[in-house]
Design a protein around this motif. Structure first.
Motif, PDB file in Angstrom:
ATOM      1  N   ILE A  70       0.844  -1.202   0.000  1.00 46.92           N
ATOM      2  CA  ILE A  70       0.000   0.000   0.000  1.00 46.92           C
ATOM      3  C   ILE A  70       0.878   1.250   0.000  1.00 46.92           C
ATOM      4  O   ILE A  70       0.551   2.256  -0.640  1.00 46.92           O
ATOM      5  N   ALA A  71       2.029   1.169   0.698  1.00 50.44           N
ATOM      6  CA  ALA A  71       2.951   2.308   0.769  1.00 50.44           C
ATOM      7  C   ALA A  71       3.791   2.454  -0.503  1.00 50.44           C
ATOM      8  O   ALA A  71       4.546   3.429  -0.638  1.00 50.44           O
ATOM      9  N   GLY A  72       3.678   1.481  -1.424  1.00 47.26           N
ATOM     10  CA  GLY A  72       4.439   1.551  -2.665  1.00 47.26           C
ATOM     11  C   GLY A  72       5.861   1.057  -2.540  1.00 47.26           C
ATOM     12  O   GLY A  72       6.702   1.324  -3.411  1.00 47.26           O
ATOM     13  N   LEU A  73       6.160   0.309  -1.478  1.00 44.00           N
ATOM     14  CA  LEU A  73       7.520  -0.169  -1.239  1.00 44.00           C
ATOM     15  C   LEU A  73       7.709  -1.644  -1.593  1.00 44.00           C
ATOM     16  O   LEU A  73       8.809  -2.169  -1.473  1.00 44.00           O
ATOM     17  N   ALA A  74       6.653  -2.323  -2.005  1.00 43.90           N
ATOM     18  CA  ALA A  74       6.728  -3.714  -2.431  1.00 43.90           C
ATOM     19  C   ALA A  74       5.761  -3.907  -3.589  1.00 43.90           C
ATOM     20  O   ALA A  74       4.760  -3.188  -3.706  1.00 43.90           O
ATOM     21  N   VAL A  75       6.066  -4.878  -4.450  1.00 44.10           N
ATOM     22  CA  VAL A  75       5.285  -5.091  -5.669  1.00 44.10           C
ATOM     23  C   VAL A  75       4.682  -6.487  -5.643  1.00 44.10           C
ATOM     24  O   VAL A  75       5.386  -7.466  -5.356  1.00 44.10           O
ATOM     25  N   PRO A  76       3.372  -6.638  -5.933  1.00 42.38           N
ATOM     26  CA  PRO A  76       2.753  -7.963  -5.961  1.00 42.38           C
ATOM     27  C   PRO A  76       3.101  -8.708  -7.239  1.00 42.38           C
ATOM     28  O   PRO A  76       3.571  -8.119  -8.218  1.00 42.38           O
ATOM     29  N   ILE A  89       0.091   9.139   1.377  1.00 42.20           N
ATOM     30  CA  ILE A  89       0.287   7.955   2.216  1.00 42.20           C
ATOM     31  C   ILE A  89       1.474   8.191   3.143  1.00 42.20           C
ATOM     32  O   ILE A  89       2.540   8.633   2.702  1.00 42.20           O
ATOM     33  N   GLY A  90       1.305   7.900   4.414  1.00 42.15           N
ATOM     34  CA  GLY A  90       2.409   7.951   5.373  1.00 42.15           C
ATOM     35  C   GLY A  90       2.618   6.584   5.981  1.00 42.15           C
ATOM     36  O   GLY A  90       1.646   5.911   6.360  1.00 42.15           O
ATOM     37  N   TYR A  91       3.880   6.136   6.071  1.00 49.36           N
ATOM     38  CA  TYR A  91       4.169   4.764   6.514  1.00 49.36           C
ATOM     39  C   TYR A  91       5.268   4.771   7.575  1.00 49.36           C
ATOM     40  O   TYR A  91       6.323   5.382   7.385  1.00 49.36           O
ATOM     41  N   ARG A 202       0.557  14.538   8.936  1.00 44.98           N
ATOM     42  CA  ARG A 202      -0.891  14.411   8.783  1.00 44.98           C
ATOM     43  C   ARG A 202      -1.295  13.885   7.398  1.00 44.98           C
ATOM     44  O   ARG A 202      -2.028  14.541   6.647  1.00 44.98           O
ATOM     45  N   PRO A 203      -0.817  12.697   7.021  1.00 43.76           N
ATOM     46  CA  PRO A 203      -1.177  12.148   5.702  1.00 43.76           C
ATOM     47  C   PRO A 203      -2.651  11.741   5.667  1.00 43.76           C
ATOM     48  O   PRO A 203      -3.294  11.572   6.708  1.00 43.76           O
ATOM     49  N   ASP A 204      -3.174  11.558   4.452  1.00 42.22           N
ATOM     50  CA  ASP A 204      -4.566  11.105   4.309  1.00 42.22           C
ATOM     51  C   ASP A 204      -4.726   9.664   4.788  1.00 42.22           C
ATOM     52  O   ASP A 204      -5.770   9.292   5.313  1.00 42.22           O
ATOM     53  N   VAL A 205      -3.687   8.858   4.574  1.00 38.13           N
ATOM     54  CA  VAL A 205      -3.699   7.455   5.005  1.00 38.13           C
ATOM     55  C   VAL A 205      -2.436   7.207   5.815  1.00 38.13           C
ATOM     56  O   VAL A 205      -1.319   7.382   5.311  1.00 38.13           O
TER      57      VAL A 205
END
Length: 668
Positions: A70-76, A89-91, A202-205
């Protein structure tokens, strides 16, 4: 470092209102495998604004992997994740974060995106001053400056410094820490800085992976207060049950590569998950029973033309039936400490203890005693001196003044994160586990190592290659097998998963000796402690009861009582509604059980009767094939009459069996 506090907890800002929430993230048919192991299987999940979700599941099912995707740091391997426009997005990962060099406050401004905005604002201001009055360039610069100023205000730029100081205080930082270089802090404190940066951004997610791992109990309460005011989406993984129950309004359970949703808090989810498991077990048994009845019908009437339609109907039902399945239950491991030798009533007595490091005084003039069988929790903000006090009580460090006196026949053992340094690094895990002097069998030892997340070929690893967390778990494992009657434990659950924590807690509850524990896991403390010692401002405060009672005492002493009655009434009302629902569900289950049992009680003796009659008819058929019987006409006549009566009886009973079986299938 002294702590601080956020505003008191109240209803989460992200709690859902009556209007329909906007979709922010759509996860579609996500799949991922590592070798032959399936992590995600066509996973589909919709995440809406205002969602506050605890991502739950066993260790290793892929929770961290899913957050990273979801954070864009891994690919399915397959599938996609789509986001609404301009969603930020904040992770926060659970692993150590490198922050680089620079002051804490500069890092926080940069993390919130304010440094870049400030530079753009300054650039736009310069161009405004350089532009000719009434020119198109001036109009363009003014418009750009207005947009930047609006964005700066939206991100809290004008009140950022005061907000940042408030967050830092709540996470346990001292006032002067904001000017210190990030590189001066230890790993745990750097994680707190990263968490502060995410909160201020204060990210949206907001995606949080084990955010409480490096926090003390007071800092956790502060984090909860801040997250209650977060207006965006919150998705988190946490082994802290109390944190999960306070923060989540929905549970997303990841199991077998798929997500199951529970619209409830974490504690209710645990109850409902167990109830669901029991319902599934009953459904599996009921389904097996229905399949057996239908298969018997097919087998008995397969070649009977008058039953052909009913037989084909049941065959189709069997072919279309979705077979219920349940995961194999995880192996239950039960661990026990060796029987504690008898000690005197007074286990340890401390008189006028004082400790300083240079000019910094940690505490002074502490006097208390701990008696046999007590389970004592030592609490306080980070830097209050909890670990220092434990080192003095364990004898690994000496006080500047005062005395520590052990009682008669007291055998103490001490665990801290530094205990990993006492391991023999030339040993393998198995060799180190075998040098405990314990009398448990090899099988028991392997099971226990498995509970501490060392299984299979892992036990052949040399101790020297283990991570810090693995070394701590191995040191704790060895402590379990030590002959003691007084355990001094400093954060023993830090590197344990939920199952191992539960196993360890059960072992401590059964421990026959005395306990003194420091832990940031409030649920763990609540179920274990019968006395709380609080270190605050260099002094020791003594509270009877568990951690919840301690919080009650402290709130009464430090906060006003306004609004608490209304909140308690609302909680009581919600609890009453929940109990009513659970009672109605139980009554419905009992009704179905009674009705089904009434039919089953009639079907089972009927089946036995049919089986007996068929057996006798087969016996008669055999007799009628014998020459000596056929020579006796009277005997033949007698057997034929009996056979005819049996056939009529079997047909009649089959009709009754079929009627009852169909009625049983309709019960629901």
């Amino acid at each position: 470092m002294p702590g601080g506090s956020f505003p008191p907890s109240r209803k989460p800002a992200g709690a859902k209102s009556g209007r329909e929430a906007r979709q922010l993230i759509q996860i579609s048919n996500l799949s991922l495998s590592f070798g032959e192991k399936i992590i995600l299987k066509n996973l589909t999940w919709q995440i809406n604004e205002q969602d506050r979700i605890a991502l739950a599941g066993d260790n290793g099912v892929g929770k961290t992997t899913l957050l990273r995707m979801i954070a864009g740091l891994a690919v399915p391997d397959d599938g996609k994740i789509t986001f609404a426009r301009r969603v930020r997005i904040g992770y926060l990962p659970q692993d150590l974060i490198e922050l680089g060099e620079g002051a804490v406050m500069d890092f926080l401004r940069s993390r919130a995106g304010l440094l870049g905005l400030q530079e753009k604002l300054e650039s736009a201001s310069r161009r405004i001053s350089e532009s000719e009055k009434g020119s198109h360039e001036l109009a363009r610069c003014l418009s750009e400056h207005e947009d930047l100023e609006r964005d700066f205000a939206h991100r809290g730029g004008y009140e950022f410094d005061s907000s940042a100081k408030k967050v830092l205080r709540g996470l346990g930082f001292a006032p002067h820490d904001e000017c210190r270089d990030c590189g001066e802090f230890s790993g745990g404190w750097r994680m707190r800085i990263a968490l502060a940066g995410l909160l201020l951004d204060r990210p949206d997610v907001m995606l949080l992976d084990e955010p409480t791992n490096h926090l003390d109990t007071e800092s956790m309460e502060g984090l909860e207060g801040w997250l209650h005011d977060h207006k965006g989406v919150l998705i988190f993984v946490s082994h802290d049950r109390r944190f999960a129950d306070k923060m989540a309004t929905e549970i997303a359970e990841l199991a077998r590569g798929e997500i199951t949703h529970y619209q409830m808090g974490y504690e209710r989810y645990l109850v409902e998950r167990e109830a669901s498991r029991q319902r599934l077990e009953r459904a599996i048994e009921d389904q097996k029973e229905r399949i057996l009845h239908m298969q018997r019908f097919v087998d008995r009437f397969r070649y009977k033309s008058s039953k052909a339609t009913q037989v084909q109907s049941r065959i189709k039902q069997l072919e279309k039936m979705e077979i219920f399945e349940m995961d194999a239950p995880s192996k239950t491991v039960s661990i026990r400490f060796p029987e504690a030798p008898r000690s005197g009533w007074e286990v340890i007595s401390c008189n006028a203890l004082s400790k300083s490091y240079g000019d910094i005084r940690v505490f002074g003039d502490l006097s208390f005693e701990i008696n046999k069988g007590q389970r004592v929790a030592l609490v306080g903000v980070n830097g209050a001196g909890k670990s220092t006090l434990l080192r003095l009580l364990s004898g690994t460090e000496q006080p500047d003044a005062g005395s520590v006196q052990l009682g008669h026949n007291v055998r103490r053992a001490y665990f801290s994160q530094e205990s990993a340094g006492n391991l023999n690094y030339s040993h393998t895990i198995w060799e180190e586990a075998s040098h405990t002097g314990s009398k448990i069998t090899e099988a028991e030892k392997r099971n226990l190592l498995g509970a501490f997340l060392f299984s299979g070929d892992d036990i052949k690893k040399p101790v020297r290659v283990l991570s810090g967390g693995e070394k701590s778990r191995l040191a704790l494992f060895k402590l379990l097998l030590t002959d003691t009657n007084f355990l001094i434990l400093d954060e023993p659950t830090n590197h344990l998963d939920a199952n191992t924590r539960a196993i360890f807690e059960r072992a401590l509850l059964q421990y026959g000796g005395t306990l003194l524990i420091v832990s940031h896991d409030r649920f763990f403390l609540d179920g274990l402690a019968d006395r709380v010692l609080e270190l605050r401002d260099g002094k020791l405060y003594d509270y009877p009861g568990n951690y919840s009672r301690f919080i009650e005492y402290r709130e009464k002493a430090l906060t006003a009582q306004g609004g608490q009655c209304a909140a308690q009434e609302k909680n009581a009302e919600d609890a009453a509604d929940y109990r009513k629902k659970r009672r109605q569900e139980a009554e419905e289950r009992n009704r179905i059980y009674r009705e089904r049992k009434a039919f089953i009680d009639r079907i089972e003796p009927l089946e036995k009767s049919i089986a007996g009659s068929e057996s006798r008819r087969n016996e008669i058929d055999g007799l009628l094939c014998r020459a000596d019987v056929l020579a006796d006409s009277a005997k033949v006549q007698e057997l034929l009459v009996e056979r005819g009566a049996l056939t009529e009886e079997i047909e009649s009973r089959y009709k009754e069996w079929e009627r009852l079986s169909e009625a049983l299938d309709e019960v629901s």
